[in-house]
Motif scaffolding. Structure first.
Motif: not given
Length: 321
Positions: A92, A206, A246, A314, A317
């Motif tokens: 990520a 995330f 995030d 995310k 990933s």
């Protein structure tokens, strides 16, 4: 509370409603989240016995034969079992590492939403292993407690940001969440770690807030700060570890750090060490438009994003093909 870069915060003054105590707590939280993106939270009211029952039931599942667990195999972001080699969380942040040395049971929101397309993506039914019927009860109870705690934390964070208690929590009318029970077995199960291989590789989470109940270990959680680099995370058996994801960091215009962390591999001098973490990943209602707060509160003006388009990218990933 302490002077550590990752302070311990007692939630009881916040829950009591005293305005002066709430304001002081908000200042401490804002300062800590600007530095490392992590807090320890006590006074949350979640009983140790519930966490112990959940771990015991999950361990019974993880000790089943691989061919039995395979019946519940899921993709990253799904519901069920993520077996060895399913994830590499460092992907990520663009770091190529071997797959993470863990297994997970993963659950998520499953109450129907009004949009069938959103339902299909984010509200699929949870999968409960028939071999471990004692898992479902404590898991559902724990998730209910986590959802309530997440809403309180987001109210506190809105206040800490200076935007009011409803700034984040108003986007929680039908939130999604993810929940992983991460099992970190010893080297006799996972083998000798390859170069650059971790129980979980370096990454940030995330979503909005992550609420972690973890166990202390030599091969445990480490947190990254600019001042100290990588260091063992502080541990309190009564506390939850809370970190910013995030999406929330983006929402605050990077005023608050998305807490970078990793979980070390089984230690050489204690190769049989086994740990289990209960990891609740807070999100928000699908379709929420996340816009960075402007300066002087925010520091970076990111383009607005749809919360769940961002989250799906995310999650995709970190999947190991």
């Amino acid at each position: 509370m302490s002077d550590s870069p990752i302070p311990t915060v007692d939630l009881r003054p916040w829950l009591s409603g005293d305005a002066e105590l709430r304001a002081a707590l908000a200042v401490t939280v804002d300062r800590a989240l600007q530095n490392a993106g992590f807090l320890l939270i006590t006074g949350h009211g979640v009983e140790p016995g519930l966490r112990a029952r959940l771990r015991s039931a999950a361990r019974a599942f993880f000790l089943l034969p691989a061919e039995v667990k395979q019946r519940y195999a899921a993709r990253v972001g799904g519901r069920g079992w993520l077996g060895p080699g399913a994830e590499a969380n460092a992907y990520a942040e663009g770091t190529e590492t071997p797959p993470d040395l863990k297994e997970s049971l993963t659950f998520a929101t499953d109450e129907p939403f009004e949009d069938p397309v959103v339902n299909a993506e984010w509200y699929a039914p949870n999968v409960w292993p028939a071999e471990v019927p004692e898992l479902r009860g404590p898991c559902e109870e724990y998730l209910g407690r986590m959802a309530a705690l997440e809403k309180e934390l987001l109210s506190l964070l809105g206040c800490a940001l200076g935007m009011g208690t409803g700034f984040f929590s108003r986007h929680m009318d039908r939130p999604t969440y993810g929940f992983n029970i991460n099992w970190y077995p010893g080297a006799e199960v996972v083998g000798e770690p390859r170069p650059g291989q971790f129980r979980i590789g370096p990454h940030t989470d995330f979503g909005t807030v992550t609420i972690l109940d973890r166990q202390a270990g030599r091969g445990g959680l480490q947190v990254y700060t600019d001042e100290g680099g990588w260091a063992d995370a502080p541990y309190d058996p009564d506390a939850f570890t809370v970190n910013i994801g995030d999406l929330l960091a983006r929402w605050t215009g990077d005023r608050w750090r998305s807490g970078r962390h990793r979980v070390l591999p089984p230690p050489v001098d204690a190769p049989a060490e086994e740990l289990m973490s209960l990891v609740y990943f807070g999100e928000c209602t699908p379709g929420t438009l996340v816009e960075s707060v402007p300066a002087p509160v925010g520091r970076v003006a990111y383009p607005p994003v749809d919360s769940h388009v961002y989250l799906r990218a995310k999650l995709d990933s970190i999947a190991v093909d």
